[in-house]
Design an enzyme around this catalytic site. Structure first.
Site, PDB file in Angstrom:
ATOM      1  N   LYS A  87       7.167  10.896   7.399  1.00 46.06           N
ATOM      2  CA  LYS A  87       8.411  10.692   6.631  1.00 46.06           C
ATOM      3  C   LYS A  87       9.430   9.955   7.507  1.00 46.06           C
ATOM      4  O   LYS A  87       9.037   9.210   8.398  1.00 46.06           O
ATOM      5  CB  LYS A  87       8.956  12.027   6.112  1.00 46.06           C
ATOM      6  CG  LYS A  87       7.885  12.858   5.413  1.00 46.06           C
ATOM      7  CD  LYS A  87       8.481  13.945   4.576  1.00 46.06           C
ATOM      8  CE  LYS A  87       7.368  14.849   4.075  1.00 46.06           C
ATOM      9  NZ  LYS A  87       7.767  15.639   2.937  1.00 46.06           N
ATOM     10  N   HIS A 118       4.497   8.695  -3.353  1.00 50.24           N
ATOM     11  CA  HIS A 118       4.862  10.032  -2.860  1.00 50.24           C
ATOM     12  C   HIS A 118       5.965  10.596  -3.765  1.00 50.24           C
ATOM     13  O   HIS A 118       6.804   9.841  -4.267  1.00 50.24           O
ATOM     14  CB  HIS A 118       5.345   9.929  -1.410  1.00 50.24           C
ATOM     15  CG  HIS A 118       5.504  11.267  -0.757  1.00 50.24           C
ATOM     16  ND1 HIS A 118       6.611  12.052  -0.973  1.00 50.24           N
ATOM     17  CD2 HIS A 118       4.696  11.964   0.077  1.00 50.24           C
ATOM     18  CE1 HIS A 118       6.473  13.184  -0.292  1.00 50.24           C
ATOM     19  NE2 HIS A 118       5.314  13.156   0.354  1.00 50.24           N
TER      20      HIS A 118
HETATM   21  C1  PEP Z   1       4.152  15.379   2.363  1.00 51.37           C
HETATM   22  O1  PEP Z   1       5.182  14.894   2.751  1.00 51.37           O
HETATM   23  O2  PEP Z   1       3.320  14.658   1.803  1.00 51.37           O
HETATM   24  C2  PEP Z   1       3.920  16.807   2.565  1.00 51.37           C
HETATM   25  C3  PEP Z   1       2.866  17.345   2.043  1.00 51.37           C
HETATM   26  O3  PEP Z   1       4.861  17.490   3.314  1.00 51.37           O
HETATM   27  P1  PEP Z   1       4.718  18.984   3.909  1.00 51.37           P
HETATM   28  O4  PEP Z   1       3.347  19.084   4.543  1.00 51.37           O
HETATM   29  O5  PEP Z   1       5.815  19.094   4.914  1.00 51.37           O
HETATM   30  O6  PEP Z   1       4.852  19.924   2.780  1.00 51.37           O
END
Ligand code: PEP
Length: 245
Positions: A6, A89
């Site tokens: 991210k 996403h």
């Molecule tokens: C993501 O950003 O795709 C995700 C699954 O985040 P997290 O693992 O932090 O829930």
């Protein structure tokens, strides 16, 4: 196992994280990909060069090139050595207003360029509680299938990420995830896609503690990992869990 950093990282912190990932011993037995923010793609490529860990991006433009200030094209990603790209996403959909049509355009463009798209699908908590989870995911898949066609769709990696499980610490139970993964595979099959070939990843608060429980399920082929991909030890343990299974 795909790490989605991210909008996190800085050159110094990335350097030590990437150096640790470089030395992961299981990376030759499981496909491992890290997706840093755009400015760090070259750094990741440099540090991981010669290792089994691949580099991907978190997004690409729906346009090929031209007067689109602030956009990053798929061909630029290829030029930087990316082989994968996350598309659709839930943060792109909810914060940046990406529609199913935009997502489909991006998937088609990635495939055309030879980038492997990781298509994210998943329902919100309200949709799950209203009994709409499968219909929502099916509509997200159908939007892409209508543009890409069944023949090319087998090259897509699907990431099922229930929105209520992303970054919340609330993982779908392995059984809940498996039900949706089996549904996704069956729907792809019904739509004429070579569904057994398609990798379906689970995403949403995957950690070193719950990864194995997810990976033993027959239709869960791996994970898209957010928060835990920023910590070398956690990400390595998740990759090791996948390799062990
Ligand atoms: C993501 O950003 O795709 C995700 C699954 O985040 P997290 O693992 O932090 O829930």
């Amino acid at each position: 196992v795909i790490g989605n950093w991210k909008m996190n990282g800085c050159l110094e912190r990335n350097a030590s994280l990437l150096a640790e990932l470089r030395s992961m011993s299981c990376a030759d037995r499981v496909d491992v990909v890290v997706c840093p923010p755009f400015p760090f793609i070259s750094q990741a490529k440099d540090v991981l060069s010669g290792s089994a860990v691949s580099v991907g991006a978190q997004n690409l433009s729906s346009f090929k090139d031209g007067a689109y200030t602030g956009e990053v094209s798929g061909s630029m990603l290829l030029d930087l050595g990316c082989s994968w790209v996350i598309v659709g996403h839930s943060e792109r959909r909810s914060v940046f207003g990406e529609t199913d049509h935009v997502v489909a355009t991006k998937v088609a463009l990635a495939l055309e360029l030879g980038l492997k798209p990781i298509l994210c699908v998943g329902e919100t908590l309200a949709q799950r509680e209203a009994g709409e989870a499968e219909a929502v995911v099916q509509a997200q898949l159908d939007g892409v299938l209508a543009v890409v066609g069944a023949a090319l769709a087998s090259d897509i990696v699907v990431a099922y990420e229930p929105v209520w499980a992303i970054g919340t610490g609330r993982t779908a139970t392995p059984d809940q995830a498996e039900v949706m993964h089996a549904f996704i595979r069956a729907h792809l099959e019904r739509s004429g896609v070579a569904a057994q070939k398609v990798k379906i990843l689970y995403g949403g608060s995957v950690t070193a503690a719950n990864a194995s429980l997810l990976f033993v399920k027959p239709d869960i082929d791996g994970a898209l990992v957010g928060g835990a991909s920023l910590v070398a030890e956690s990400f390595s343990l998740i990759c090791a869990a996948a390799a062990a299974i």
